[in-house]
Every structure is written in C-alpha cells, then in structure tokens.
Design a protein around this motif. Structure first.
Motif, mmCIF file in Angstrom:
data_model
loop_
_atom_site.group_PDB
_atom_site.id
_atom_site.type_symbol
_atom_site.label_atom_id
_atom_site.label_comp_id
_atom_site.label_asym_id
_atom_site.label_seq_id
_atom_site.Cartn_x
_atom_site.Cartn_y
_atom_site.Cartn_z
ATOM 1 N N GLU A 188 0.824 -1.206 0.000
ATOM 2 C CA GLU A 188 0.000 0.000 0.000
ATOM 3 C C GLU A 188 0.858 1.256 0.000
ATOM 4 N N GLU A 189 0.223 2.363 -0.403
ATOM 5 C CA GLU A 189 0.816 3.692 -0.306
ATOM 6 C C GLU A 189 -0.105 4.577 0.525
ATOM 7 N N ILE A 190 0.479 5.542 1.209
ATOM 8 C CA ILE A 190 -0.343 6.451 2.002
ATOM 9 C C ILE A 190 -0.755 7.681 1.195
ATOM 10 N N THR A 233 -3.763 0.852 -3.211
ATOM 11 C CA THR A 233 -4.572 0.285 -2.136
ATOM 12 C C THR A 233 -4.287 -1.205 -2.032
ATOM 13 N N ARG A 270 -3.757 2.501 5.543
ATOM 14 C CA ARG A 270 -4.869 3.221 4.915
ATOM 15 C C ARG A 270 -6.193 2.953 5.628
ATOM 16 N N ASP A 271 -6.361 1.719 6.080
ATOM 17 C CA ASP A 271 -7.595 1.339 6.772
ATOM 18 C C ASP A 271 -7.318 1.263 8.268
ATOM 19 N N LYS A 272 -7.527 2.368 8.957
ATOM 20 C CA LYS A 272 -7.189 2.448 10.374
ATOM 21 C C LYS A 272 -8.060 1.546 11.238
ATOM 22 N N SER A 315 -3.044 -2.322 8.021
ATOM 23 C CA SER A 315 -3.099 -1.373 6.917
ATOM 24 C C SER A 315 -2.894 0.071 7.380
ATOM 25 N N GLU A 342 -2.468 9.993 -1.754
ATOM 26 C CA GLU A 342 -3.744 10.008 -2.459
ATOM 27 C C GLU A 342 -3.574 10.739 -3.792
#
Length: 268
Positions: A125-127, A133, A165-167, A163, A129
C-alpha cells in the motif's frame, strides 16, 4: 530508479518516472516522463540483467517492485498518470510489472541450465492520495501468482503491521495476502525481524512459510550461525561505534547509515 533522486545524485541528469509527477517529499524534483520506446528498453534491460546474473553464477533474482522504485512507480496511481499501454486504468498500470516478469522469465528459460529462483517483491500500500490500495495489490498478486514465480516477497515496515490506509483494520496485511494467494504460491514476510522470537512469531502466529532478515544481518552477520548453535542470547541487536571494525562496514555504507537516523539501531 527512484523519482525522488535529485539530479545532483545523477550527475546533472533529470530523474525519470512513469509520469512527470514529483515525489511528495518537500523539494523533490519533477521527473521526466519516460517515452514508450524507453520503457520497452528498460523492460529488455531487466532480462539482460537476469542473463548476467545467471552467467555470473547466482542462484536467482528478486524483482524489486516495491519502495517507490520504478516498477512500483508504474503500478502507482500517484506516480503513473499516463493514458497509454502503460497506464490509465488499474489493468494498464499492471502492464509494466507483468511485462518485466515475463522479460526476466524469458531470459531464465533461455540461459539457465539448472533451477533459477524468481521472486517478486512488493509493497502492498501507499499512504499518498491517490495511492496503491490493498485491493490494487491483491489484483496484481492474483495475476503474479500465475506467472511462474517461486515466491512472493511482501515488504512491510513490520511484518505484523496492519493497513496504514484502513485504520479500522486489526488484521495484519500479510495475513490478508496469505489468505488470498498463500495456498498457491509461498509468501516471504519481512519487516522488523531482529530476534529469533520475531522470526518464530512470523512463522507460527502469522502462518508464514518463509521469513527474510535484512537489517538484522547487517547488525549481526552471524545471526543464522548463532541460532543454529544455540547462541541466540549473543545475537547483536544494536551497533555500538566500536562494533564498526568487527562488522567490516565499508566507508560508503557507514556514511549511508549515519545519514539515515533510525535506519539501523546505532548506539553512540
């Protein structure tokens, strides 16, 4: 190739990337977008590098599709804003990594006269935007698992991390990947594996068949031997200045380590 590499590192040459989008780091230069002909030459270059590795007597190669290097730049919707064969949709952003794999595989088939290991390493993943994803990565992995690879190497800051991205997710990312493709291709886990207990946790609690150790082996080159001989309690987990000679770190490596605070556990 890293798009964030300044031209001063490249002897005045402008950095290149999938698109002319600079890295998010402050002060990053704008890279030049690679032309189609250049991309295809680079693909051939991966095959040529593989041929040389075979002729030099190596046992295998690992395709570096992670950590903002060129392959990941083509897969990322942040660094790849193209609208040709190499980008524009998720499917097209997969083309570069998949073609690189085929180039490498082709040269293995042509030049290797004994088994030669082929691994693909990926950051899930990358943080940024827009950014890669986990769903994007799972889609790519579903294709990669059918490309004749021997392993998939999942690169994480911590092998058990969830993740970024998905806290709300409490499931380690590597478990999600392992559940998706682990029955069809072996997964290598890596990230903050310093002690034998760390490795056991990854293999037993995370159900991984293979664990990689990177920085831990710089800190303790005899890591494997000490585990084999029951000397786990003597494994070095941090570097003291007086250890430098014993570790035989070249000047360039030592300068790099000192320029990256926290990259290795150095006690001054």
């Amino acid at each position: 190739m890293i798009r964030r590499a300044p031209s001063t590192w490249l002897r005045g040459v402008q950095p290149v990337s999938a698109s002319d989008i600079p890295h998010v780091r402050e002060g990053a230069e704008i890279p030049r977008e690679l032309q189609d002909e250049e991309v295809r030459e680079i693909v051939e270059g991966f095959g040529e590098a593989t041929r040389r590795a075979i002729q030099a007597g190596f046992y295998g190669v690992e395709i570096y599709g992670e950590n903002t290097y060129l392959i990941k730049q083509f897969f990322s919707p942040h660094s790849n804003r193209r609208n040709d064969y190499w980008g524009g949709t998720l499917e097209k952003r997969m083309n570069f990594p998949l073609v690189v794999v085929q180039s490498v595989k082709s040269d293995i088939e042509k030049h290797a006269d004994k088994p030669f290991i082929l691994v693909y390493r990926i950051s899930p993943e990358e943080i940024e935007e827009p950014g890669i994803t986990l769903d994007d990565t799972l889609s790519l992995l579903m294709k990669l698992k059918n490309q004749g690879l021997d392993y998939i190497h999942v690169s994480l800051g911590n092998v058990a991390q969830t993740s970024p991205r998905d806290k709300e997710s409490n499931t380690p990312t590597i478990n999600i990947i392992n559940k998706k493709i682990g029955d069809e291709i072996p997964i290598i886990g890596v990230g903050s594996v310093t002690t034998p207990d760390d490795a056991l946790h990854a293999m037993e609690d995370l159900n991984l068949p293979l664990v990689a150790i990177g920085r831990g082996l710089i800190v303790e080159p005899d890591w494997i031997q000490k585990v084999k001989t029951g000397k786990e309690d003597t494994i070095r987990t941090e570097i003291h200045l007086e250890d430098r000679k014993d570790l035989s770190l070249p000047d360039a490596m030592w300068e790099y380590v000192q320029s990256r605070p926290g990259w290795l556990p150095i006690v001054k």
